[in-house]
Design a protein around this motif. Structure first.
Motif, PDB file in Angstrom:
ATOM      1  N   LYS A 111      40.516 -10.302 -13.264  1.00  0.00           N
ATOM      2  CA  LYS A 111      41.537 -11.204 -13.798  1.00  0.00           C
ATOM      3  C   LYS A 111      40.863 -12.493 -14.241  1.00  0.00           C
ATOM      4  CE  LYS A 111      44.879  -9.447 -10.425  1.00  0.00           C
ATOM      5  NZ  LYS A 111      45.671  -9.798  -9.219  1.00  0.00           N
ATOM      6  N   PHE A 112      41.052 -12.829 -15.508  1.00  0.00           N
ATOM      7  CA  PHE A 112      40.436 -14.019 -16.074  1.00  0.00           C
ATOM      8  C   PHE A 112      41.521 -15.006 -16.511  1.00  0.00           C
ATOM      9  CE2 PHE A 112      37.286 -10.706 -16.659  1.00  0.00           C
ATOM     10  CZ  PHE A 112      36.102 -11.335 -16.320  1.00  0.00           C
ATOM     11  N   VAL A 113      41.341 -16.255 -16.132  1.00  0.00           N
ATOM     12  CA  VAL A 113      42.174 -17.339 -16.640  1.00  0.00           C
ATOM     13  C   VAL A 113      41.223 -18.290 -17.359  1.00  0.00           C
ATOM     14  CG1 VAL A 113      43.641 -19.294 -16.038  1.00  0.00           C
ATOM     15  CG2 VAL A 113      43.950 -17.093 -14.887  1.00  0.00           C
ATOM     16  N   LEU A 114      41.470 -18.487 -18.651  1.00  0.00           N
ATOM     17  CA  LEU A 114      40.557 -19.241 -19.504  1.00  0.00           C
ATOM     18  C   LEU A 114      41.186 -20.567 -19.913  1.00  0.00           C
ATOM     19  CD1 LEU A 114      40.533 -15.925 -20.778  1.00  0.00           C
ATOM     20  CD2 LEU A 114      38.266 -16.849 -21.191  1.00  0.00           C
ATOM     21  N   VAL A 115      40.458 -21.648 -19.676  1.00  0.00           N
ATOM     22  CA  VAL A 115      40.975 -22.991 -19.911  1.00  0.00           C
ATOM     23  C   VAL A 115      40.108 -23.663 -20.969  1.00  0.00           C
ATOM     24  CG1 VAL A 115      41.708 -25.147 -18.844  1.00  0.00           C
ATOM     25  CG2 VAL A 115      41.645 -23.043 -17.472  1.00  0.00           C
ATOM     26  N   HIS A 116      40.750 -24.144 -22.011  1.00  0.00           N
ATOM     27  CA  HIS A 116      40.019 -24.680 -23.162  1.00  0.00           C
ATOM     28  C   HIS A 116      39.629 -26.148 -22.967  1.00  0.00           C
ATOM     29  CE1 HIS A 116      43.356 -27.157 -24.744  1.00  0.00           C
ATOM     30  NE2 HIS A 116      44.144 -26.188 -24.317  1.00  0.00           N
ATOM     31  N   GLY A 117      38.793 -26.631 -23.875  1.00  0.00           N
ATOM     32  CA  GLY A 117      38.281 -27.981 -23.784  1.00  0.00           C
ATOM     33  C   GLY A 117      39.056 -28.997 -24.599  1.00  0.00           C
ATOM     34  N   ALA A 118      38.494 -30.192 -24.684  1.00  0.00           N
ATOM     35  CA  ALA A 118      39.125 -31.305 -25.388  1.00  0.00           C
ATOM     36  C   ALA A 118      39.183 -31.046 -26.894  1.00  0.00           C
ATOM     37  CB  ALA A 118      38.345 -32.590 -25.120  1.00  0.00           C
ATOM     38  N   TRP A 119      40.234 -31.563 -27.506  1.00  0.00           N
ATOM     39  CA  TRP A 119      40.474 -31.485 -28.957  1.00  0.00           C
ATOM     40  C   TRP A 119      40.709 -30.059 -29.439  1.00  0.00           C
ATOM     41  CZ3 TRP A 119      36.290 -34.881 -27.596  1.00  0.00           C
ATOM     42  CH2 TRP A 119      36.609 -36.242 -27.705  1.00  0.00           C
ATOM     43  N   GLN A 120      40.954 -29.123 -28.517  1.00  0.00           N
ATOM     44  CA  GLN A 120      41.238 -27.760 -28.919  1.00  0.00           C
ATOM     45  C   GLN A 120      42.550 -27.299 -28.284  1.00  0.00           C
ATOM     46  OE1 GLN A 120      37.875 -25.080 -28.606  1.00  0.00           O
ATOM     47  NE2 GLN A 120      36.466 -26.583 -29.476  1.00  0.00           N
TER      48      GLN A 120
END
Length: 240
Positions: A3-12
């Motif tokens: 199970k993967f939870v992916l968290v994006h970075g700034a300005w995206q």
């Protein structure tokens, strides 16, 4: 099945993971990409009240809503701050952390503390000049900083840009238990020669290596999950 939870970075925005999610699911895994308050394409939703803790709580809420356990929590760039905070408050839901060319904060540090002073000051000036003291508008300069050359990858990220808030960078993280250090951790470093943001994140990759984390490199700019999604997914699956 992982199970993967992916968290994006700034300005995206969350859709920056659009090339990765289908590949993970096609390989038989589950994947989620939480929405972070104010960081979608609608700039009007971003307010001065939104900070790092808001985004930590966004991810914890997503984990709780889906009742997720045994999660690999992935954070790109600024989201290294977020996943470190999530580990502090919800370690029982996680089995490992993956930092993708990301900040690795210590207790009491903010993202601004982890940036070179010249860059931190430039963000402050940008907020003062163009963002009422807090808003950091997204633009082509960020694509340049991330090492995105003209072409499909740059176009993909451009369509997923979002304004950001200086407050997210200014807010210090509280991790007195240092719970993240008790979980298995991997660092995926983006190492394309000459990409402008590389010196910012290289020291965190070096630190991860010195501390014995899982570690690998991809020959891309900052957005390896866009430039080389297949290789990125292989890196994610290395410990699964």
């Amino acid at each position: 099945m992982a199970k993967f939870v992916l968290v994006h970075g700034a300005w995206q925005t969350a859709s920056t993971w659009d090339l990765v999610i289908p590949k993970l699911r096609a390989a038989g895994h589950e994947a989620w990409m939480p929405l972070l308050s104010g960081l979608e394409n609608d700039a009007s939703l971003l307010t001065p009240a939104i900070g790092l803790q808001t985004h930590i709580e966004d991810v914890i809420s997503a984990l709780t809503h889906e009742n997720l356990q045994d999660v690999t929590l992935v954070g790109h760039s600024y989201a290294g701050m977020i996943i470190t905070g999530v580990a502090e408050h919800a370690p029982h839901r996680l089995n490992r952390l993956v930092y993708v060319d990301a900040f690795i904060p210590r207790d009491g540090q903010s993202a601004l503390d982890l940036l070179p002073e010249t860059i931190a000051q430039s963000f402050r000036q940008q907020a003062d000049n163009a963002g009422e003291g807090w808003r950091l508008p997204a633009g082509e300069g960020h694509l340049d900083m991330w090492g995105l050359k003209p072409g499909p990858a740059r176009d993909f990220v451009r369509s997923r840009l979002s304004d950001f808030s200086l407050n997210c960078f200014q807010e210090a993280i509280g991790t007195p238990a240092n719970a993240a250090a008790k979980l298995p951790r991997r660092f995926i470093a983006c190492v394309a020669e000459g990409y402008p943001a590389r010196p910012i994140f290289q020291r965190f990759g070096d630190m991860a290596k010195q501390e014995g984390w899982g570690y690998n490199e991809l020959p891309t700019g900052h957005d390896c999950h866009v430039e080389m999604p297949d290789a990125f997914v292989s890196s994610l699956l290395a410990d699964s």
